[in-house]
Design a protein around this motif. Structure first.
Motif, PDB file in Angstrom:
ATOM      1  N   ASN A  14      48.624 -49.227  42.032  1.00 12.35           N
ATOM      2  CA  ASN A  14      48.929 -49.893  40.759  1.00 12.35           C
ATOM      3  C   ASN A  14      47.678 -50.567  40.184  1.00 12.35           C
ATOM      4  O   ASN A  14      46.766 -50.947  40.917  1.00 12.35           O
ATOM      5  CB  ASN A  14      50.009 -50.958  40.953  1.00 12.35           C
ATOM      6  CG  ASN A  14      51.300 -50.387  41.489  1.00 12.35           C
ATOM      7  OD1 ASN A  14      51.611 -49.208  41.288  1.00 12.35           O
ATOM      8  ND2 ASN A  14      52.066 -51.221  42.181  1.00 12.35           N
ATOM      9  N   GLY A  15      47.667 -50.718  38.882  1.00 15.77           N
ATOM     10  CA  GLY A  15      46.567 -51.440  38.243  1.00 15.77           C
ATOM     11  C   GLY A  15      46.718 -52.946  38.416  1.00 15.77           C
ATOM     12  O   GLY A  15      47.809 -53.460  38.658  1.00 15.77           O
ATOM     13  N   GLY A  16      45.616 -53.649  38.287  1.00 11.75           N
ATOM     14  CA  GLY A  16      45.630 -55.106  38.420  1.00 11.75           C
ATOM     15  C   GLY A  16      46.088 -55.786  37.131  1.00 11.75           C
ATOM     16  O   GLY A  16      46.003 -55.218  36.034  1.00 11.75           O
ATOM     17  N   ARG A  17      46.555 -56.997  37.259  1.00 10.27           N
ATOM     18  CA  ARG A  17      46.998 -57.770  36.108  1.00 10.27           C
ATOM     19  C   ARG A  17      45.792 -58.215  35.276  1.00 10.27           C
ATOM     20  O   ARG A  17      44.738 -58.554  35.792  1.00 10.27           O
ATOM     21  CB  ARG A  17      47.760 -59.016  36.599  1.00 10.27           C
ATOM     22  CG  ARG A  17      48.139 -60.004  35.508  1.00 10.27           C
ATOM     23  CD  ARG A  17      48.678 -61.296  36.093  1.00 10.27           C
ATOM     24  NE  ARG A  17      47.759 -61.906  37.040  1.00 10.27           N
ATOM     25  CZ  ARG A  17      46.699 -62.647  36.692  1.00 10.27           C
ATOM     26  NH1 ARG A  17      46.412 -62.842  35.411  1.00 10.27           N
ATOM     27  NH2 ARG A  17      45.925 -63.179  37.617  1.00 10.27           N
ATOM     28  N   GLY A  18      45.977 -58.237  33.950  1.00 11.58           N
ATOM     29  CA  GLY A  18      44.929 -58.760  33.078  1.00 11.58           C
ATOM     30  C   GLY A  18      44.845 -60.271  33.168  1.00 11.58           C
ATOM     31  O   GLY A  18      45.833 -60.950  33.460  1.00 11.58           O
ATOM     32  N   ALA A  53      47.758 -67.298  26.208  1.00  9.79           N
ATOM     33  CA  ALA A  53      47.809 -65.834  26.038  1.00  9.79           C
ATOM     34  C   ALA A  53      47.868 -65.202  27.421  1.00  9.79           C
ATOM     35  O   ALA A  53      46.877 -65.219  28.160  1.00  9.79           O
ATOM     36  CB  ALA A  53      46.606 -65.334  25.250  1.00  9.79           C
ATOM     37  N   LYS A  54      49.022 -64.654  27.762  1.00 10.79           N
ATOM     38  CA  LYS A  54      49.195 -64.057  29.087  1.00 10.79           C
ATOM     39  C   LYS A  54      48.528 -62.691  29.166  1.00 10.79           C
ATOM     40  O   LYS A  54      48.522 -61.933  28.200  1.00 10.79           O
ATOM     41  CB  LYS A  54      50.684 -63.917  29.410  1.00 10.79           C
ATOM     42  CG  LYS A  54      51.419 -65.233  29.558  1.00 10.79           C
ATOM     43  CD  LYS A  54      52.880 -64.999  29.898  1.00 10.79           C
ATOM     44  CE  LYS A  54      53.639 -66.321  30.039  1.00 10.79           C
ATOM     45  NZ  LYS A  54      55.079 -66.093  30.338  1.00 10.79           N
ATOM     46  N   GLY A  55      47.991 -62.405  30.340  1.00 11.78           N
ATOM     47  CA  GLY A  55      47.414 -61.083  30.572  1.00 11.78           C
ATOM     48  C   GLY A  55      48.499 -60.032  30.733  1.00 11.78           C
ATOM     49  O   GLY A  55      49.637 -60.332  31.117  1.00 11.78           O
ATOM     50  N   GLY A  56      48.158 -58.787  30.419  1.00 10.87           N
ATOM     51  CA  GLY A  56      49.120 -57.703  30.545  1.00 10.87           C
ATOM     52  C   GLY A  56      49.340 -57.283  31.987  1.00 10.87           C
ATOM     53  O   GLY A  56      48.464 -57.441  32.851  1.00 10.87           O
ATOM     54  N   LYS A  57      50.523 -56.753  32.267  1.00  5.66           N
ATOM     55  CA  LYS A  57      50.836 -56.266  33.610  1.00  5.66           C
ATOM     56  C   LYS A  57      50.073 -54.984  33.898  1.00  5.66           C
ATOM     57  O   LYS A  57      49.808 -54.188  33.010  1.00  5.66           O
ATOM     58  CB  LYS A  57      52.329 -56.007  33.753  1.00  5.66           C
ATOM     59  CG  LYS A  57      53.194 -57.255  33.722  1.00  5.66           C
ATOM     60  CD  LYS A  57      54.661 -56.915  33.943  1.00  5.66           C
ATOM     61  CE  LYS A  57      55.527 -58.170  33.958  1.00  5.66           C
ATOM     62  NZ  LYS A  57      56.954 -57.834  34.163  1.00  5.66           N
ATOM     63  N   GLY A  58      49.749 -54.800  35.166  1.00  3.87           N
ATOM     64  CA  GLY A  58      49.093 -53.564  35.569  1.00  3.87           C
ATOM     65  C   GLY A  58      50.065 -52.397  35.565  1.00  3.87           C
ATOM     66  O   GLY A  58      51.273 -52.558  35.789  1.00  3.87           O
ATOM     67  N   GLY A  59      49.538 -51.208  35.279  1.00  2.00           N
ATOM     68  CA  GLY A  59      50.383 -50.012  35.291  1.00  2.00           C
ATOM     69  C   GLY A  59      50.717 -49.573  36.707  1.00  2.00           C
ATOM     70  O   GLY A  59      50.021 -49.902  37.671  1.00  2.00           O
ATOM     71  N   LEU A  60      51.806 -48.839  36.843  1.00  4.76           N
ATOM     72  CA  LEU A  60      52.256 -48.375  38.154  1.00  4.76           C
ATOM     73  C   LEU A  60      51.599 -47.046  38.506  1.00  4.76           C
ATOM     74  O   LEU A  60      51.497 -46.143  37.680  1.00  4.76           O
ATOM     75  CB  LEU A  60      53.772 -48.212  38.160  1.00  4.76           C
ATOM     76  CG  LEU A  60      54.590 -49.488  37.865  1.00  4.76           C
ATOM     77  CD1 LEU A  60      56.081 -49.147  37.791  1.00  4.76           C
ATOM     78  CD2 LEU A  60      54.328 -50.549  38.917  1.00  4.76           C
TER      79      LEU A  60
END
Length: 342
Positions: free
Chosen positions: A38-42, A118-125
């Motif tokens: 999975n990608g990491g959180r922004g 401003a919240k970071g975006g979720k990482g992709g699966l």
């Protein structure tokens, strides 16, 4: 240092890292299966209130702020690293608004208080996430989500327990200099005070009480006349208003009434805030004692608040004035049911 108490900025959380498609390739594992991480959180944009700042100057030239993006996933089920948060220091007393909706997002009134704006975006699966009995070798993954984006309006409202009010040249700066270690610019012309001055005055317990010298108000200030309208917001948080009236002015009562009308017009409960009144510049007064008493009697009919006769230059009457300030603050600090004479 330039005093800036308003700013508009754009903030954006970091984009989440993408998930990846990968499969295990091990010599003795004939059917390795999906292994995309999975990608990491922004990263997020975060405000932190600090005591060593008293201006929003840092945001005058830095209007677009973005946190770090998250990193893409790796093979062998490795999750990408999270993006670093962007932590921005703001003065204690900063109010954060959504510039589009005018909604209050947060009010930073305590040192070290934080606010995520401003919240970071979720990482992709990665494709490992999509393994199922019906799909043993998924060949797709999801991209990371965009971070939250906002346009913000920042307003600084200084934190002071006592606000000193009065017309230009009423002696506010001289008084705050006499009571504290503050050294504001002082001269005999209107609008000497171009920014609010803060001074810390030691109370009888030894603690410091913050006094704010608010730039002089003139008629029509709440509509934008003069300078004081820019700083009326700085007395919104004060607990007590110390209203200086120049006893050497042609019409001290009219001066008092003008200030009261401006407080009423500005609203937000300022006109109902506890007040202590003071005739200042008694050392330069050429009115007779009878005239001064007549003015005091008239003022008492308009507002029965405590009235003192002082000179910020010579120190005359300051001890009695400060005793009343401490008494009023102590009374307001008591639970409502325990107050006497309120």
């Amino acid at each position: 240092m330039q005093f800036i108490d308003r700013a508009e900025i754009e903030v954006e959380g970091g984009k989440g890292g993408d998930g990846i498609v990968a499969f295990r390739r091990e010599k003795y594992v004939p059917a390795g299966g999906p292994a995309g991480g999975n990608g990491g959180r922004g990263g997020s944009v975060i405000f932190q209130a600090v005591e060593h700042l008293q201006t929003l100057l840092d945001f005058k030239y830095n209007r677009k702020i973005r946190a770090e993006h998250g990193f893409r996933g790796g093979p062998n089920n490795r999750t990408g690293a999270n993006g670093s948060d962007r932590i921005l220091e703001v003065p204690v007393g900063t109010v954060v608004y959504d510039a589009t909706t005018a909604e209050v997002i947060g009010d930073l009134i305590a040192p070290e208080q934080t606010l995520v704006v401003a919240k970071g975006g979720k990482g992709g699966l990665g494709n490992k996430h999509f393994l199922s009995n019906s799909n043993r070798a998924p060949e797709y993954a999801l991209p990371g989500l965009e971070g939250e984006r906002r346009v913000l309006r920042l307003e600084l409202k200084l934190l002071a327990e006592v606000g000193i009010l009065g017309k230009p040249n009423a002696g506010k700066s001289t008084l705050i200099a006499a009571l504290s270690a503050a050294r504001p610019k002082i001269a005999d012309y209107p609008f000497t005070t171009l920014v609010p001055n803060l001074g810390v005055v030691r109370n009888p317990t030894g603690d410091g009480t913050v006094f704010a010298d608010i730039p002089g108000l003139i008629e029509g200030a709440h509509h934008g006349a003069g300078l004081g309208h820019e700083f009326l917001r700085h007395i919104e948080r004060t607990r007590v208003l110390l209203h200086l009236i120049d006893i050497t002015a042609p019409d001290p009562i009219s001066d008092y009434q003008m200030i009261q009308e401006e407080l009423e017009a500005y609203g937000r409960g300022l006109a109902q805030r506890p007040q202590i009144l003071a005739f200042n510049k008694m050392d330069a007064c050429d009115r007779s004692p009878a005239e001064v008493e007549a003015l005091a009697s008239h003022l008492n009919q308009l507002n029965p608040a405590p009235l003192f006769r002082i000179s910020a230059v010579t120190g005359e009457g300051l001890d009695g004035l400060m005793q009343e300030v401490w008494k009023t603050l102590d009374r307001m600090a008591q639970p409502e049911g325990d107050r006497v004479g309120v």
